[in-house]
Design a protein around this motif. Structure first.
Motif, PDB file in Angstrom:
ATOM      1  N   GLU A  94       0.830  -1.219   0.000  1.00  0.00           N
ATOM      2  CA  GLU A  94       0.000   0.000   0.000  1.00  0.00           C
ATOM      3  C   GLU A  94       0.858   1.260   0.000  1.00  0.00           C
ATOM      4  N   THR A  95       1.905   1.226   0.836  1.00  0.00           N
ATOM      5  CA  THR A  95       2.725   2.434   0.976  1.00  0.00           C
ATOM      6  C   THR A  95       3.772   2.536  -0.117  1.00  0.00           C
ATOM      7  N   GLY A  96       3.802   1.544  -0.997  1.00  0.00           N
ATOM      8  CA  GLY A  96       4.767   1.588  -2.089  1.00  0.00           C
ATOM      9  C   GLY A  96       6.201   1.337  -1.641  1.00  0.00           C
ATOM     10  N   ALA A  97       6.363   0.838  -0.420  1.00  0.00           N
ATOM     11  CA  ALA A  97       7.716   0.551   0.071  1.00  0.00           C
ATOM     12  C   ALA A  97       8.232  -0.720  -0.604  1.00  0.00           C
ATOM     13  N   PRO A  98       9.555  -0.802  -0.804  1.00  0.00           N
ATOM     14  CA  PRO A  98      10.077  -2.019  -1.445  1.00  0.00           C
ATOM     15  C   PRO A  98       9.870  -3.227  -0.539  1.00  0.00           C
ATOM     16  N   SER A  99       9.358  -4.312  -1.128  1.00  0.00           N
ATOM     17  CA  SER A  99       9.229  -5.539  -0.331  1.00  0.00           C
ATOM     18  C   SER A  99      10.572  -6.264  -0.422  1.00  0.00           C
ATOM     19  N   ILE A 100      10.762  -7.251   0.407  1.00  0.00           N
ATOM     20  CA  ILE A 100      12.061  -7.926   0.379  1.00  0.00           C
ATOM     21  C   ILE A 100      12.213  -8.745  -0.893  1.00  0.00           C
ATOM     22  N   GLY A 101      11.133  -9.388  -1.296  1.00  0.00           N
ATOM     23  CA  GLY A 101      11.213 -10.137  -2.537  1.00  0.00           C
ATOM     24  C   GLY A 101      10.323 -11.363  -2.525  1.00  0.00           C
ATOM     25  N   THR A 102      10.051 -11.858  -3.713  1.00  0.00           N
ATOM     26  CA  THR A 102       9.227 -13.054  -3.865  1.00  0.00           C
ATOM     27  C   THR A 102      10.035 -14.087  -4.629  1.00  0.00           C
ATOM     28  N   MET A 103       9.845 -15.333  -4.249  1.00  0.00           N
ATOM     29  CA  MET A 103      10.614 -16.403  -4.885  1.00  0.00           C
ATOM     30  C   MET A 103       9.715 -17.580  -5.223  1.00  0.00           C
ATOM     31  N   VAL A 104       9.986 -18.201  -6.365  1.00  0.00           N
ATOM     32  CA  VAL A 104       9.379 -19.495  -6.687  1.00  0.00           C
ATOM     33  C   VAL A 104      10.507 -20.506  -6.630  1.00  0.00           C
ATOM     34  N   ILE A 105      10.275 -21.622  -5.964  1.00  0.00           N
ATOM     35  CA  ILE A 105      11.335 -22.639  -5.882  1.00  0.00           C
ATOM     36  C   ILE A 105      10.748 -24.034  -6.055  1.00  0.00           C
ATOM     37  N   GLY A 106      11.509 -24.909  -6.687  1.00  0.00           N
ATOM     38  CA  GLY A 106      11.074 -26.292  -6.854  1.00  0.00           C
ATOM     39  C   GLY A 106      12.234 -27.160  -7.295  1.00  0.00           C
ATOM     40  N   ALA A 127      14.383 -14.776   5.925  1.00  0.00           N
ATOM     41  CA  ALA A 127      14.938 -13.485   5.542  1.00  0.00           C
ATOM     42  C   ALA A 127      13.844 -12.540   5.051  1.00  0.00           C
ATOM     43  N   GLY A 128      12.587 -12.988   5.091  1.00  0.00           N
ATOM     44  CA  GLY A 128      11.483 -12.109   4.743  1.00  0.00           C
ATOM     45  C   GLY A 128      10.948 -12.269   3.338  1.00  0.00           C
ATOM     46  N   PHE A 129      11.511 -13.205   2.581  1.00  0.00           N
ATOM     47  CA  PHE A 129      11.006 -13.438   1.225  1.00  0.00           C
ATOM     48  C   PHE A 129       9.655 -14.151   1.292  1.00  0.00           C
ATOM     49  N   ALA A 210      21.924 -22.983   1.915  1.00  0.00           N
ATOM     50  CA  ALA A 210      20.741 -22.157   2.112  1.00  0.00           C
ATOM     51  C   ALA A 210      21.114 -20.727   2.534  1.00  0.00           C
ATOM     52  N   SER A 211      22.133 -20.585   3.368  1.00  0.00           N
ATOM     53  CA  SER A 211      22.540 -19.239   3.792  1.00  0.00           C
ATOM     54  C   SER A 211      23.042 -18.437   2.597  1.00  0.00           C
ATOM     55  N   VAL A 212      23.834 -19.113   1.748  1.00  0.00           N
ATOM     56  CA  VAL A 212      24.347 -18.441   0.554  1.00  0.00           C
ATOM     57  C   VAL A 212      23.192 -18.068  -0.381  1.00  0.00           C
ATOM     58  N   ALA A 213      22.159 -18.904  -0.419  1.00  0.00           N
ATOM     59  CA  ALA A 213      20.998 -18.584  -1.263  1.00  0.00           C
ATOM     60  C   ALA A 213      20.406 -17.248  -0.819  1.00  0.00           C
ATOM     61  N   VAL A 214      20.313 -17.037   0.491  1.00  0.00           N
ATOM     62  CA  VAL A 214      19.744 -15.790   1.015  1.00  0.00           C
ATOM     63  C   VAL A 214      20.620 -14.599   0.640  1.00  0.00           C
ATOM     64  N   THR A 215      21.917 -14.705   0.922  1.00  0.00           N
ATOM     65  CA  THR A 215      22.783 -13.548   0.647  1.00  0.00           C
ATOM     66  C   THR A 215      22.855 -13.271  -0.861  1.00  0.00           C
ATOM     67  N   THR A 216      22.890 -14.334  -1.665  1.00  0.00           N
ATOM     68  CA  THR A 216      22.958 -14.135  -3.114  1.00  0.00           C
ATOM     69  C   THR A 216      21.671 -13.473  -3.624  1.00  0.00           C
ATOM     70  N   ALA A 217      20.531 -13.985  -3.165  1.00  0.00           N
ATOM     71  CA  ALA A 217      19.249 -13.418  -3.630  1.00  0.00           C
ATOM     72  C   ALA A 217      19.177 -11.940  -3.260  1.00  0.00           C
ATOM     73  N   LYS A 218      19.556 -11.633  -2.040  1.00  0.00           N
ATOM     74  CA  LYS A 218      19.503 -10.238  -1.585  1.00  0.00           C
ATOM     75  C   LYS A 218      20.428  -9.368  -2.428  1.00  0.00           C
ATOM     76  N   ALA A 219      21.663  -9.841  -2.615  1.00  0.00           N
ATOM     77  CA  ALA A 219      22.648  -9.044  -3.354  1.00  0.00           C
ATOM     78  C   ALA A 219      22.213  -8.817  -4.794  1.00  0.00           C
ATOM     79  N   ARG A 220      21.732  -9.882  -5.437  1.00  0.00           N
ATOM     80  CA  ARG A 220      21.332  -9.756  -6.839  1.00  0.00           C
ATOM     81  C   ARG A 220      20.135  -8.830  -7.002  1.00  0.00           C
ATOM     82  N   LEU A 221      19.207  -8.892  -6.022  1.00  0.00           N
ATOM     83  CA  LEU A 221      18.026  -8.018  -6.070  1.00  0.00           C
ATOM     84  C   LEU A 221      18.432  -6.558  -5.914  1.00  0.00           C
TER      85      LEU A 221
END
Ligand code: B1M
Lengths: 230, 505
Positions: A94-106, A127-129, A210-221
């Motif tokens: 609503e406030t237009g603030a950036p969300s942390i992110g959305t992920m699809v995984i399988g 991490a809030g995704f 899994a930890s690297v997945a979080v840091t990588t996703a955050k950094a790339r975003l």
């Protein structure tokens, strides 16, 4: 904080510390109560997210990495984080603030190893995704349908068999065909996967764990959001 | 002949006799270690029956669910519920011992009863050796491991996916793997399970080699059907299972459980679940084809709950092994378990300790089929060349003590004891002269020299010795002759299947 303290009597700075501790202890209901109290006081959803939830989960992440917390504890913390995020997500939008992110995984077609994928899901949620876990044995059509439906910024694929790993390339080619490749950051992982392989199939990055997945996703975003549009 | 030459010939003859390379079958003659009381076994059995009847097992294949339903199981969506009497009745149809054929009949193996069989490592996509380090496995590596298993007198089996050969196309590499087992070894081998089609190719190749009728009487392949714990059989495994059961080929039905992730964190809960999963698969195989040979498999270990990584060689897995074997015996089924497991990346002290800590229970639980008995490294991600020959050394030792203690008159050696006066020595008694060459197991990979001799010889550790041994073995390898006509028929079949493959250009 399980005692029935009156949250309205507690100072904001202290309340933030309480959120951090409740996240650490995996207390979902308490986290939600504190989040609501901060919002009631007029703290913005974005500040509540960053100073409350994200700061708290950072500690969880560090203590997991350093061997202090166990997986079940991190899982409970992630659940508490998810509960807090459920309150904040609509307000952030609503406030237009950036969300942390959305992920699809399988896991990809032919592969049913899912413990690693489940761990990644847990850490990403922590991490809030917002994570849409589409389960095991997914063909390219299923990945594409999920991307169309959930519009994620990140796509995670997991494979543990050298016989199913090449299918990651099939999915990435399908994304290109469908004009979706640029929409998502593609992260791949699984015990036999490595960085050269990720590059060869056209993924954006390989994640060791899994930890690297979080840091990588955050950094790339972050990179992506800061990139000047051409 | 001059005296001198005569002496030489005699010495050469002795040296030859020193090669203890006769093939050995192990009958485990020691007492079997029963860790559980009969009441404990019953308690686990009842818990498993509750899982089967109340919680159910998922079967992700419609035809399989139809088969289960027609045999009286209740089906709700993907989940199948089993009546305890029905399960036990089906399980009872499985043979308690069967023979797996080898192309050299001397290498046929009994699976079940007192027999213990060793098979090489299965599955790793990487290989490791001292010269080139860790790298992606190729077909050449696959063939090398088949050769090493063939050359070891302590290995009864050629195994299956000894490494995953990444240089061959995914669609057809199963053909190359099966063919390599047939061509480079004459020991029994395992079939492909990654799809129903690959299983059918395996059966076809076994028919070409042994004849279609022969393999219906005794299985020519034994294949690894993994349950995807918790409580689920996937479509690929079920596809392969239907093909093998209909062809009456052997299967090892194995719930592969990392406790904490795929089952409760307690050994008891894990055992109850594992037992339910294994029995569901075994019952299903018997529904398809009563009497089809199956092995009750266990691959029970845990994850590290701190990091989430798989752990191999934990004490919990060792206790689980004893209990699993006892459950298999309770149902009168052959048992698979154990292996030279380790989480270590190289053949170091961790690898050695963990491997032996799992192999001892595997032997003392009288495991009939020990997969991964040599070569396993890095949680199953790498096959180690040096690790393979080092593990084979331990297998040789296990061969020795599995035979049990000889208490014959000859072994009691009263004559020898009488012959030697107090304070004398036994180095030259008649008894010693009769037995000295074979009396004690002599490890080739381990060093018994003095520090001086060892230093002069280059201060080698076991890793370095094993590296030399691998090279020597591979250089000495000679292929067991394969009937020309059959070889040609096999090659024709492969060529045709490869041409039909969608990847063929
Ligand atoms: C953003 O996206 C990302 C980011 C990071 C990602 C990510 C995605 N995905 C993973 N990560 C990363 O983060 C995670 C957490 O830190 C990590 O995830 P991992 O998954 O690596 O780690 C997990 C937390 C724990 N690890 C695991 O759970 C996997 C462990 C091993 C031992 C394993 C298991 C347990 C299983 N197996 Co399978 N299995 C093996 C595995 C060997 C190994 N050491 O990895 C392997 C992978 N399996 C193998 C094989 C051969 C098979 N398996 C099979 C079956 C199974 C079980 C079902 C029994 C079981 C899985 C049950 C389940 N519910 O998942 C069969 C195939 C089934 C299928 N169609 O998929 C079968 C074919 C066995 C057979 N019958 O022949 C081998 C692969 C060989 C190859 N071709 O490459 C294998 C190396 C073991 C072996 N030596 O045989 C990272 O990799």
């Amino acid at each position: 904080m399980s005692e029935n303290n009156d949250l309205t009597q507690i100072e904001t700075s202290e309340l933030l510390v309480i959120i951090h501790e409740d996240l650490y202890d995996g207390l979902a209901d308490e986290v939600v109560q504190s989040v609501n109290e901060l919002l009631r006081r007029g703290m913005s959803p974005y500040e509540t997210l960053t100073q409350g939830l994200v700061a708290g989960m950072d500690v969880v992440g560090v203590d997991f990495r350093d061997g202090i917390l166990f997986v079940p504890e991190v899982l409970m913390a992630a659940k508490a984080m998810k509960a807090g995020m459920a309150v904040l997500r609509p307000l952030l939008a609503e406030t237009g603030a950036p969300s942390i992110g959305t992920m699809v995984i399988g896991t990809v077609k032919g592969d049913i190893h899912d413990i690693g994928k489940n761990l990644v899901t847990m850490m990403m949620e922590g991490a809030g995704f917002k994570v849409h876990d589409i389960g095991i044995n997914n063909d390219a059509d299923k990945f594409i349908a999920a991307i169309r439906e959930h519009k994620p910024e990140v796509l995670g694929m997991s494979a543990l068999l050298t016989t199913t790993m090449p299918y990651m390339k099939t999915v990435i080619q399908a994304l290109e065909r469908e004009g979706l490749r640029k929409e998502v950051i593609v992260l791949v992982g699984g015990a036999p996967v490595n960085a050269p392989f990720a590059e060869a199939v056209g993924a954006d990055a390989y994640c060791r764990d899994a930890s690297v997945a979080v840091t990588t996703a955050k950094a790339r975003l972050e990179e992506r959001r800061n990139a000047v549009p051409v | 002949m001059s005296r001198n030459l005569e002496g030489r010939a005699r010495r050469a003859g002795r040296a030859a006799a020193q090669q203890p390379l006769e093939k050995q079958r192990i009958r485990y003659e020691l007492p079997v270690y029963d860790m559980l009381s009969p009441e404990s076994v019953e308690r686990l059995h009842h818990a498993s029956m509750r899982i089967l009847s109340e919680f159910g097992i998922a079967f992700y294949d419609a035809e399989s669910r139809d088969i289960l339903k027609s045999h009286g199981a209740r089906v709700d969506g993907d989940i199948v519920f089993f009546d305890p009497e029905m399960v036990t009745a089906c399980v009872a149809k499985a043979p308690s011992v069967f023979t797996q054929l080898a192309r050299n009949p001397e290498n046929n193996i009994p699976v079940g009863g007192n027999a213990v069989n060793f098979a090489p490592v299965y599955g790793p996509p990487y290989v490791l050796d001292a010269d080139q380090g860790r790298r992606e496995a190729k077909l050449e590596d696959f063939i090398n491991f088949v050769k090493l298993a063939y050359l070891s007198p302590y290995m009864h089996h050629s195994g299956g996916t000894v490494v995953e050969p990444a240089d061959e196309p995914v669609e057809t590499r199963h053909l190359d793997m099966v063919y390599s087992h047939i061509k480079y070894s004459d020991k029994p081998f395992m079939g492909s399970v990654t799809s129903a089609e690959n299983a059918a190719d395996t059966v076809r190749m076994a028919e070409i080699l042994f004849g279609a009728e022969a393999i219906r009487e005794n299985p020519a392949v034994i294949s690894l059907i993994n349950v995807s714990s918790p409580r689920r059989f996937d479509d690929r495994m079920l596809g392969a299972m239907k093909v093998y059961a209909r062809a009456r080929q052997g299967m090892v039905i194995t719930p592969f459980i990392l406790s904490g992730a795929m089952a409760p964190v307690s050994i008891a809960g894990t055992l109850a679940q594992q037992n339910a999963e294994a029995l569901a698969g075994i019952a299903f195989a018997q529904m398809i084809e009563p009497g089809t040979p199956v092995v009750y498999g266990s691959f029970l270990t845990n994850i590290d709950l701190q990091s989430g990584a798989p752990v191999f060689g934990s004490p919990e897995s060792q206790m689980g092994l004893y209990a699993s074997a006892q459950l298999a015996r309770h149902y009168g089924l052959p048992f698979r378990g154990g292996g030279m497991f380790t989480s270590s990346k190289i053949p170091d002290a961790q690898a050695a300790y963990e491997s032996v800590m799992v192999m001892l229970p595997a032997i003392m639980a009288r495991t009939n089929f020990v997969l991964h008995a040599a070569g396993w490294l890095e949680n199953g991600l790498a096959s180690g060349y040096e690790k393979f020959v080092l593990d084979c050394e331990i297998l040789g030792m296990l061969h020795t003590w599995s035979k049990g203690l000889d208490l014959s008159d000859e072994a009691l050696a009263m004559q020898s004891i009488a012959e030697v006066a107090p304070g004398g020595h036994h180095l030259g008694t008649e008894h010693t002269m009769r037995h000295f060459r074979t009396a004690f197991y002599r490890a080739e990979m381990f060093d018994y020299n003095s520090a001086e001799v060892w230093t002069e010889a280059g201060s080698e550790d076991s890793f370095a010795r094993a590296n030399k041994r691998v090279k020597k073995l591979l250089a000495s390898y000679e292929a067991p002759a394969l009937d020309e006509a059959r070889d040609e028929a096999l090659r024709d079949f492969m060529a045709r299947r490869k041409a039909e493959s969608p990847k063929a250009s």
